[in-house]
Design an enzyme around this catalytic site. Structure first.
Site, short mmCIF file in Angstrom:
data_model
loop_
_atom_site.label_atom_id
_atom_site.label_comp_id
_atom_site.label_asym_id
_atom_site.label_seq_id
_atom_site.Cartn_x
_atom_site.Cartn_y
_atom_site.Cartn_z
N LYS A 175 -18.69 -3.02 14.41
CA LYS A 175 -18.98 -3.32 13.01
C LYS A 175 -17.74 -3.89 12.35
O LYS A 175 -16.79 -3.18 12.04
CB LYS A 175 -19.43 -2.07 12.23
CG LYS A 175 -20.04 -2.46 10.86
CD LYS A 175 -19.94 -1.37 9.82
CE LYS A 175 -18.63 -1.34 9.09
NZ LYS A 175 -18.39 -2.51 8.20
N GLY A 227 -8.47 1.91 10.12
CA GLY A 227 -8.55 1.66 8.69
C GLY A 227 -7.79 2.70 7.90
O GLY A 227 -6.83 3.32 8.40
N SER A 228 -8.21 2.92 6.68
CA SER A 228 -7.46 3.80 5.79
C SER A 228 -7.63 5.26 6.17
O SER A 228 -8.63 5.66 6.77
CB SER A 228 -7.94 3.59 4.34
OG SER A 228 -9.23 4.15 4.16
N THR A 229 -6.67 6.06 5.77
CA THR A 229 -6.72 7.50 6.04
C THR A 229 -7.88 8.15 5.32
O THR A 229 -8.54 9.06 5.86
CB THR A 229 -5.39 8.15 5.64
OG1 THR A 229 -4.35 7.60 6.47
CG2 THR A 229 -5.42 9.65 5.83
N GLY A 232 -10.96 7.34 7.24
CA GLY A 232 -10.85 8.03 8.52
C GLY A 232 -11.19 9.50 8.40
O GLY A 232 -11.83 10.09 9.29
N GLU A 249 -7.30 5.41 14.05
CA GLU A 249 -6.00 4.77 13.87
C GLU A 249 -5.90 4.45 12.39
O GLU A 249 -6.59 3.56 11.89
CB GLU A 249 -5.89 3.51 14.75
CG GLU A 249 -4.45 3.05 14.97
CD GLU A 249 -3.93 2.18 13.86
OE1 GLU A 249 -3.20 2.73 12.99
OE2 GLU A 249 -4.25 0.99 13.84
N CYS A 284 -0.50 -2.39 9.55
CA CYS A 284 -0.38 -0.93 9.46
C CYS A 284 1.00 -0.43 9.86
O CYS A 284 1.43 0.62 9.41
CB CYS A 284 -1.46 -0.26 10.30
SG CYS A 284 -1.39 -0.65 12.06
N GLU A 383 0.74 3.92 1.24
CA GLU A 383 0.62 2.65 1.94
C GLU A 383 0.15 1.58 0.97
O GLU A 383 -0.92 1.69 0.37
CB GLU A 383 -0.36 2.78 3.10
CG GLU A 383 -0.44 1.54 3.97
CD GLU A 383 -1.34 1.72 5.17
OE1 GLU A 383 -0.98 1.26 6.27
OE2 GLU A 383 -2.43 2.31 5.02
#
Length: 477
Positions: A175, A227-229, A232, A249, A284, A383
């Protein structure tokens, strides 16, 4: 204009029922193409296709056959490398002079690495038993994998998941992110040219609802997400509810430590600047915190500021451009808010700090260097995903390590020193997944990559990355 209507299932594009997603250039706002939002039912069709391929054609492939298939993918992709480099520059905004390396060569590297790793991996080995006799240890494919991709390096991250998963014997549903789905969709032509069995790779586009349908589908055995925390954490919770395997990740706020013996030559300054401004700051592993010894702080700030001030901001299709736009308006606005807050808290703008002149369209932020930054400020902790670097002073090596580790993230780091043995000793004290010494950030596809702390779970790259797509069975005799 590239249009990919519907879903890619069982080796063909099927018409979709979801709404069209317009993909626009972050530099000009012009429409580059369209994809379709996959419904939950269409996600199910893709999962069923992957499940059928897992038990039919793909199950007949030996490890050597699967490695050879990855080699064919790499060969086919290489014949289209210029097409993809242009497309990455258009939809992501990566300067054209860098897109061949940032996107194309990294993607090719992932495919080539797992062509070799997959051929050599010990999927079936016999060990002496600790209680007498033998133990046969088998690595079996985890099954159908759902991969949810970011927009900043869409095809590289896809192949960093796809290549080890296929080498392991899994099948996959990809995706792509709605901001940059075109290159991943175009990759279907590479898949077909490489003659992969239908259904081994399937693609569904869409926003969060499509991703959640994939994460929660009972036919998916594992989710791999980059992607973002925050996202995630949501995916991890959904997977945990069903005891579904997942790899995450996630974000980073990496530090580049300049030791007090560093030589501030062109190579060092170029590596530091490239480590932050590469892909317009949207990487990242960005070393967006430069830690400088207090005794040389002003020297470092001046050198980094001068180099960043010379960067050319412009249209990513122009080969003289060093820094292009951010992916969308929300990304630009977020970076601007953080810079303004840092200035209010006492940070000093050395260069940049505002929108560049002459850009009436596109989501541009001037490459920015901030001094007088404390590690407790939001701009040093969160970030940003933009072309902004902060320079933070430290007292001694112990203080440098403490500052570098004082983060909820632990993805990457860098050490710069004239003494590589000393640099290695410092690197070993960092609680991060990857450390570069005297070089800009790099990812070796033959070695594990991933984060400590809130930077994620699991590893990509190397044999360790392949192991993430296996279930291990012991047969004791």
């Amino acid at each position: 204009m590239r249009t990919f209507d519907g879903i890619y299932v069982a080796g063909t594009w099927r018409p979709g029922r979801g709404e069209r997603i317009e993909v626009t250039s972050p530099a000009t706002g012009e429409v580059l193409g369209y994809v379709s939002e996959a419904t939950a039912d269409e996600v199910g069709q893709a999962v069923d296709s992957a499940r059928s391929a897992l038990h039919d054609d793909w199950a007949t492939y030996s490890p050597a056959d699967r490695a050879a298939a990855l080699g064919r993918l790499a060969d086919a992709f290489e014949t289209r490398k210029n097409d993809f480099a242009e497309l990455f520059s258009a939809e992501v905004g990566t300067p054209r002079r860098a897109s061949s390396f940032v996107h194309v060569m990294s993607t090719l590297g992932a495919l080539r690495a797992y062509e070799k790793i997959g051929a050599d991996y010990p999927f079936d080995e016999v060990r002496p038993s600790m209680v007498g006799g033998e133990v046969r240890v088998r690595g079996l494919p985890v099954g159908v994998v759902g991969a949810i991709l970011p927009w900043n390096a869409p095809l590289f991250t896809a192949c960093l998941k796809l290549a080890p998963a296929l080498a392991a014997g899994c099948t996959m549903v990809l995706k792509p992110a709605p901001d940059a789905p075109l290159a991943v969709s175009l990759f279907t032509e590479v898949i077909e040219q490489a003659d992969l069995p239908p259904g081994v790779v399937n693609i569904v586009s869409g926003h969060a609802a499509t991703g959640e349908a994939l994460v929660t589908h009972p036919g998916v055995d594992k989710i791999s997400f980059t992607g973002s925390t925050a996202v995630g954490a949501r995916i991890g919770a959904l997977c945990a509810a069903d005891i579904r395997r997942c790899s995450l990740e996630l974000g980073g706020k990496s530090a580049a430590i300049l030791l007090d013996d560093v030589v501030l030559d062109d190579k060092t300054i170029g590596g530091l600047v490239g480590g932050v401004m590469g892909n317009n700051g949207q990487i990242c592993v960005s070393r967006s915190r430069i830690l400088a010894p207090r005794s040389r702080y002003d020297e470092v700030v001046a050198a980094v500021g001068a180099a960043v001030g010379e960067l050319v901001v412009g249209d990513p299709s122009d080969r003289t451009t060093d820094v292009g736009p951010l992916i969308n308006a929300a990304a630009r606005d977020r970076v601007e808010r953080y810079v303004a807050q840092a200035v209010d808290e006492g940070a000093r703008v050395i260069v940049g700090g505002a929108r560049p002149d002459g850009f009436d369209t596109g989501w541009y932020v001037a490459p920015t260097v901030l001094a007088n930054v404390d590690n407790s400020m939001a701009i040093a902790r969160d970030e940003l995903f933009g072309p902004v670097v902060v320079v933070i002073p430290y007292e001694d090596d112990v203080d440098a390590v403490a500052l570098a580790n004082d983060s909820e993230y632990g993805l990457a780091g860098g050490i710069w020193s004239s003494d590589t043995a000393r640099a290695n000793r410092i690197a070993a004290q960092l609680r991060v997944g990857a450390v570069s010494i005297n070089s800009a950030p790099a990812l070796d596809c033959g070695a594990p990559f991933g984060g400590f702390k809130k930077s994620g779970l699991g590893r990509e790259g190397g044999p360790e990355g392949l192991s993430e797509y296996l279930e291990f069975q012991s047969i004791i005799s």
